[in-house]
Design an enzyme around this catalytic site. Structure first.
Site, mmCIF file in Angstrom:
data_model
loop_
_atom_site.group_PDB
_atom_site.id
_atom_site.type_symbol
_atom_site.label_atom_id
_atom_site.label_comp_id
_atom_site.label_asym_id
_atom_site.label_seq_id
_atom_site.Cartn_x
_atom_site.Cartn_y
_atom_site.Cartn_z
ATOM 1 C CG ASP A 223 -7.868 1.457 -4.299
ATOM 2 O OD1 ASP A 223 -7.369 0.660 -3.485
ATOM 3 O OD2 ASP A 223 -7.227 1.961 -5.251
ATOM 4 C CG ASN B 132 -2.349 0.587 0.743
ATOM 5 O OD1 ASN B 132 -2.388 1.668 0.179
ATOM 6 N ND2 ASN B 132 -3.423 -0.125 1.009
ATOM 7 N NE ARG B 133 -2.030 4.962 -3.800
ATOM 8 C CZ ARG B 133 -2.780 3.927 -4.172
ATOM 9 N NH1 ARG B 133 -3.314 3.116 -3.275
ATOM 10 N NH2 ARG B 133 -2.988 3.680 -5.457
ATOM 11 C CD GLN C 232 -6.567 -0.594 0.039
ATOM 12 O OE1 GLN C 232 -6.219 -0.304 1.187
ATOM 13 N NE2 GLN C 232 -6.875 0.317 -0.856
ATOM 14 C CG HIS D 70 -2.025 -6.972 -5.125
ATOM 15 N ND1 HIS D 70 -3.048 -6.862 -6.035
ATOM 16 C CD2 HIS D 70 -1.843 -5.732 -4.602
ATOM 17 C CE1 HIS D 70 -3.444 -5.603 -6.084
ATOM 18 N NE2 HIS D 70 -2.731 -4.898 -5.217
ATOM 19 C CB SER D 71 -4.787 -13.361 -5.355
ATOM 20 O OG SER D 71 -3.645 -14.199 -5.344
ATOM 21 C CE1 TYR D 72 -4.257 -7.408 -9.100
ATOM 22 C CE2 TYR D 72 -6.266 -6.363 -9.899
ATOM 23 C CZ TYR D 72 -4.949 -6.270 -9.498
ATOM 24 O OH TYR D 72 -4.319 -5.055 -9.507
ATOM 25 C CD GLU E 249 -4.629 -5.107 -2.247
ATOM 26 O OE1 GLU E 249 -3.659 -4.401 -1.918
ATOM 27 O OE2 GLU E 249 -5.499 -4.714 -3.043
ATOM 28 C CG HIS F 60 1.481 -2.277 -3.936
ATOM 29 N ND1 HIS F 60 0.830 -2.292 -2.739
ATOM 30 C CD2 HIS F 60 0.499 -2.318 -4.890
ATOM 31 C CE1 HIS F 60 -0.485 -2.344 -2.949
ATOM 32 N NE2 HIS F 60 -0.719 -2.346 -4.231
HETATM 33 C C1 BGC Z 1 -4.190 -0.472 -4.536
HETATM 34 C C2 BGC Z 1 -4.675 0.191 -5.797
HETATM 35 C C3 BGC Z 1 -3.719 -0.105 -6.904
HETATM 36 C C4 BGC Z 1 -3.599 -1.605 -7.066
HETATM 37 C C5 BGC Z 1 -2.645 -2.026 -8.148
HETATM 38 C C6 BGC Z 1 -4.082 -1.935 -4.799
HETATM 39 O O1 BGC Z 1 -3.567 -2.572 -3.677
HETATM 40 O O2 BGC Z 1 -5.022 -0.211 -3.448
HETATM 41 O O3 BGC Z 1 -4.803 1.587 -5.607
HETATM 42 O O4 BGC Z 1 -4.130 0.468 -8.104
HETATM 43 O O5 BGC Z 1 -3.196 -2.158 -5.860
HETATM 44 O O6 BGC Z 1 -1.421 -1.454 -7.973
#
Ligand code: BGC
Length: 348
Positions: free
Chosen positions: A248, A84-85, A285, A181-183, A313, A110
């Protein structure tokens, strides 16, 4: 024939410098399959039965290593050293200010330009369907202090769980916040808007327009962020004030972290698949792939559209290094970091 838990190793290609990359296929006694590569510890495939018992792949990703080496939004990987940020990519620890790699507008996201998702991990298959991946992040990597020895063990259990155990040790105090970070898309339909989601969180960390926390922890009650009872993911998109549309957001889990507890449950009505997320982390997240835009084509030629998947996440809160009221993510020498997240699959 009695089916067993197994791990099979195959070649998954190599990096431009010749480093070989492997693909591990984990299979459990019920025939569920997880494929994981030691490049970024990316879960490339996850085959889960629907209510008829038919296996289907429920994660986004690519067929080959070459595509993972190009730009993509963290499909399936371990994110670190800090997920995260981090605002402006800066933080102060023990009186010293550290400047991290900037890779998301003016901010750090990340783990930076080359995070744990873009390195080759050592891999040791374990008994049963598990692989232990290790990576040593050098002192100063992406601006972070301390040499960090990280281990991520992915296991597929006979209880139909994908279990991820994280640990890390450091030689200097350093922030650590690891996640996967699985989708996910439990149906294979073009979007996940009708998946029904429950998140065991009464509050969330409020953010500014650049998704940096303001420091406030706000109740979800009477807002479109309330998933305390199951709701279709897309049912309240029009009420969200952000652009692009979708979630998000970091949820503050009611469990408070520390013990393995249910964080979220997702039910997909067409296929009957149910995914539960259990974690020792205090946050999760929810990201509804708002930034996917149809420019990436994944496995089996599927075009990945906006809202084509959701991520849950499990993590500590964003920008925790700059938010004194958030649970600390600083790991000290002699005090190993440990977290566990379990994705459990059933049908209804
Ligand atoms: C973040 C998003 C980001 C994505 C892909 C997520 O964990 O919250 O803002 O775009 O990851 O990088």
């Amino acid at each position: 024939m009695e089916m067993k838990l197994t791990v099979q190793k195959d070649n998954f290609g190599s990096l431009p410098d010749g480093t070989a990359v492997a693909l591990y296929t984990l299979t459990n006694a019920n025939g569920l399959v997880a494929k994981v590569t030691n490049y970024g510890t990316i879960v490339t495939e996850l085959l889960i039965p629907d209510r008829q018992g038919k296996l289907g792949d429920i994660v986004l990703g690519f067929d080959n290593l070459a595509q993972y080496l190009k730009e993509h939004p963290y499909f399936g990987c371990t994110v670190g050293r800090v997920a995260n940020r981090i605002a402006k990519g800066r933080f102060t620890l023990d009186g010293k200010t550290y400047k991290l790699a900037i890779n998301n507008g003016p901010n750090h996201l990340h783990g930076g330009l080359k995070g744990f998702d873009k390195v080759v991990w050592k891999a040791v298959p374990q008994a049963d369907a598990a692989v232990r991946f290790t990576y040593t992040s050098p002192d100063g990597e992406e601006g972070y202090p301390g040499t960090l020895a990280v281990a991520v063990t992915l296991s597929l259990t006979n209880e139909n769980e994908l279990r991820i155990d994280y640990s890390a040790t450091t030689d200097k105090p350093t922030p650590v916040n690891l996640t996967n970070h699985s989708y996910f898309n439990l149906s294979g339909a073009p979007d996940i808007l009708s998946h029904e989601l429950m998140i065991a969180a009464d509050s969330y960390t409020a953010t500014d327009a650049a998704l940096i926390p303001t420091g406030e922890i706000k109740p979800v009650k009477d807002t479109p962020l309330d998933f305390t009872t199951p709701k279709a993911i897309g049912s309240r998109f029009s009420q969200l004030k952000c652009a692009p549309a979708g979630y998000d957001d970091n949820y503050v889990l009611n469990s408070g972290g520390k013990r393995l507890a249910l964080a979220a449950r997702v039910y997909e009505p067409q296929t009957g698949r149910v995914m539960e997320v259990h974690t020792t982390q205090p946050g999760v997240q929810l990201y509804t792939s708002n930034f996917l835009d149809g420019t990436l084509t994944g496995k089996r030629g599927v075009v990945y559209r906006q809202h084509g998947a959701f991520c849950l996440e499990t993590q500590h809160f964003p920008d925790a290094v700059n938010q004194p009221k958030f649970p600390s993510i600083i790991v000290q020498p002699g005090q190993p970091y440990r977290q566990t997240t379990v994705f459990k699959f059933t049908t209804k």
